[in-house]
Motif scaffolding. Sequence first.
Motif, short mmCIF file in Angstrom:
data_model
loop_
_atom_site.label_atom_id
_atom_site.label_comp_id
_atom_site.label_asym_id
_atom_site.label_seq_id
_atom_site.Cartn_x
_atom_site.Cartn_y
_atom_site.Cartn_z
N TRP A 338 0.87 -1.17 0.00
CA TRP A 338 0.00 0.00 0.00
C TRP A 338 0.92 1.23 0.00
O TRP A 338 1.21 1.83 1.02
CB TRP A 338 -0.93 -0.04 1.21
N THR A 339 1.39 1.56 -1.19
CA THR A 339 2.48 2.51 -1.34
C THR A 339 2.17 3.87 -0.75
O THR A 339 3.01 4.48 -0.07
CB THR A 339 2.86 2.63 -2.83
N SER A 340 1.00 4.38 -1.00
CA SER A 340 0.66 5.72 -0.49
C SER A 340 0.58 5.73 1.03
O SER A 340 0.73 6.78 1.66
CB SER A 340 -0.67 6.19 -1.09
N ARG A 341 0.35 4.59 1.65
CA ARG A 341 0.31 4.49 3.10
C ARG A 341 1.72 4.27 3.66
O ARG A 341 2.09 4.90 4.66
CB ARG A 341 -0.59 3.31 3.50
N LYS A 342 2.48 3.40 3.01
CA LYS A 342 3.83 3.11 3.49
C LYS A 342 4.80 4.24 3.20
O LYS A 342 5.71 4.52 3.98
CB LYS A 342 4.33 1.81 2.84
N TRP A 343 4.59 4.90 2.05
CA TRP A 343 5.48 5.99 1.63
C TRP A 343 4.62 7.21 1.28
O TRP A 343 4.30 7.43 0.10
CB TRP A 343 6.32 5.58 0.41
N PRO A 344 4.22 8.01 2.27
CA PRO A 344 3.32 9.14 2.01
C PRO A 344 3.81 10.11 0.94
O PRO A 344 3.00 10.74 0.25
CB PRO A 344 3.22 9.82 3.38
N HIS A 345 5.13 10.21 0.78
CA HIS A 345 5.66 11.16 -0.21
C HIS A 345 5.36 10.72 -1.65
O HIS A 345 5.52 11.52 -2.59
CB HIS A 345 7.17 11.32 -0.05
N THR A 346 4.89 9.48 -1.86
CA THR A 346 4.62 9.01 -3.22
C THR A 346 3.26 9.45 -3.75
O THR A 346 2.95 9.23 -4.91
CB THR A 346 4.71 7.48 -3.29
N SER A 347 2.43 10.02 -2.88
CA SER A 347 1.11 10.50 -3.30
C SER A 347 0.87 11.85 -2.66
O SER A 347 0.53 11.94 -1.48
CB SER A 347 0.03 9.49 -2.88
N LYS A 348 1.06 12.91 -3.41
CA LYS A 348 1.09 14.26 -2.86
C LYS A 348 -0.22 14.66 -2.18
O LYS A 348 -0.23 15.43 -1.23
CB LYS A 348 1.42 15.28 -3.96
N ASN A 349 -1.33 14.12 -2.67
CA ASN A 349 -2.62 14.48 -2.09
C ASN A 349 -3.27 13.33 -1.32
O ASN A 349 -4.46 13.36 -1.03
CB ASN A 349 -3.57 14.94 -3.21
N GLY A 350 -2.47 12.34 -0.98
CA GLY A 350 -2.99 11.24 -0.16
C GLY A 350 -3.95 10.32 -0.88
O GLY A 350 -4.73 9.61 -0.24
N ARG A 351 -3.90 10.32 -2.21
CA ARG A 351 -4.76 9.40 -2.94
C ARG A 351 -4.13 8.00 -2.96
O ARG A 351 -2.93 7.84 -2.81
CB ARG A 351 -5.02 9.90 -4.36
N LEU A 352 -4.95 7.01 -3.17
CA LEU A 352 -4.55 5.61 -3.06
C LEU A 352 -3.59 5.20 -4.17
O LEU A 352 -3.90 5.33 -5.36
CB LEU A 352 -5.79 4.71 -3.08
N LEU A 353 -2.43 4.68 -3.78
CA LEU A 353 -1.47 4.13 -4.72
C LEU A 353 -1.07 2.74 -4.21
O LEU A 353 -0.61 2.59 -3.08
CB LEU A 353 -0.23 5.03 -4.83
N LEU A 354 -1.26 1.73 -5.06
CA LEU A 354 -0.94 0.34 -4.71
C LEU A 354 0.11 -0.21 -5.67
O LEU A 354 0.17 0.20 -6.84
CB LEU A 354 -2.20 -0.53 -4.81
N ARG A 355 0.91 -1.14 -5.16
CA ARG A 355 1.85 -1.84 -6.02
C ARG A 355 1.69 -3.33 -5.80
O ARG A 355 1.81 -3.82 -4.68
CB ARG A 355 3.29 -1.42 -5.73
N LEU A 356 1.42 -4.07 -6.88
CA LEU A 356 1.25 -5.51 -6.80
C LEU A 356 2.43 -6.21 -7.46
O LEU A 356 2.98 -5.73 -8.46
CB LEU A 356 -0.05 -5.94 -7.48
N PHE A 357 2.82 -7.36 -6.88
CA PHE A 357 3.96 -8.11 -7.37
C PHE A 357 3.52 -9.50 -7.81
O PHE A 357 2.79 -10.19 -7.10
CB PHE A 357 5.02 -8.25 -6.27
N TYR A 358 4.00 -9.90 -8.99
CA TYR A 358 3.73 -11.22 -9.55
C TYR A 358 5.06 -11.90 -9.81
O TYR A 358 5.84 -11.43 -10.63
CB TYR A 358 2.90 -11.10 -10.83
#
Length: 468
Positions: A338-358
């Motif tokens: 949960w990138t925007s939660r783990k790294w707040p600087h990755t989403s300037k306005n606090g919108r949801l950013l996710l990274r999935l790994f396969y």
Amino acid sequence: MKSVAIIGGGITGLTALYELQKQIKRAGAKVSLTLVEENPELGGKIRTIRHGEFTMETGADSIVARKKGVAAFLDELGLQNRIRHNATGISYLFREDGLKPIPAETVFGIPASLDALFRSELVSTKGKLVALKDLFTKNQSFTKDSSAGEFLEAFFGKELVEKQIAPVLSGVYSGNLHELTLATTMPFLVEYKNQYGSIIKGLSEHKQAFLSPERKKFVSFENGLSEIIGRLEQKSDGAEILKGIKAVALERRENGYVVALSDGRKLEADVVVLALPHAAAQLLLRNAALDEEFNKLKTASLISVYLGFNVPDAVLPNDGTGFIVSEDSGLMCDACTWTSRKWPHTSKNGRLLLRLFYKSTDPEWFGRLNAMDKDALIKTAMKDVEKALGVTGKPVAAEVTKWQNNMPKYDLNHRKTIEALTGKLAESDPNVLLAGCSYYGVGIADCIMNGKKTAEKVIRKCLLEAVN
């Protein structure tokens, strides 16, 4: 004048270049330094991109801060004011019955206290009682070269390992726990077992190093990890850096080497550092005597999918930073940050950013995934997100990256293989050095330390005359 050629502009090669330039300037020696990178940009598996307000990493997303020497190195580069620490929170395991928290006082899923063991929702009461044998069973035979899976099962039993520890460790190291050594995962566990008589007691004694809030484990930078790449390039002024040019052949001469480049140039060098994936180094060396060891080195593949949404990341479970996926979960991904939660600087306005790994754990299934185009992979990721988190709707930003056979995978014989390989290379080509994650550790911190050690070898063994 002595000359050094570094082939490969990832974090290892750049660190070696920076360290060499620094030491050469300090010594007042006359040494020519050239780094060759086939891609238009430096960084290797480190590359930061931006989609609107979102910051995304196509490869690694952080540096392990607690590794020895890392903090001092970042300070030396003048990056201390640019550092961003990860937000701490709950890590989850996704199973058939949904998200289950991995107990807080654990290290890679391994309990660091009896309370953490008995609070776990992932293991049955019987499994917890079996795990208590860690407290009174002595280590009779395991060493750092032993299988991590066999070691952990010997003292914790199968259930705790299979249901809690293996999903976490296998997720981090991209391999079967029984095929990974303690030396390449957690060598300190053997020391703790031998010193304290218990893995749990050992982790508890060192809890401050692993779990204290003030010792956050990972760091990035305000504008992403690529900041360290840019800073290393900037600090290596005076050295020649060639981008977008490939080293296509390594020719041996009586007094050194000639590196043939893709643009037709010939680069003469007394010393060559191959900071490349092992397959590329093998092609350049063209030494049949080394093929047996090179062919034993293994790699894995990985697909990374970023999804950015026009919703606040408050839609995520409270205090969470991501989940790892257990077997038979029904999800196709192996993990989700949960990138925007783990790294707040990755989403300037606090919108949801996710990274999935396969990951390529199941070759047949991964082959089907790898054959998908970007749109199909985004749809696949969206199905996982909807099932695991209940998030629906079209993403406003997406990025897909495929790392094909480019992720080192250490097996039980890795260290012996590297010792044999480097021993043979020292005999045939003493002024050629292998460096990078194919050999000496897959994390960025490991690569930085390997780059520094490689520079020391070049100075000490190969350039002593020039430096003195």
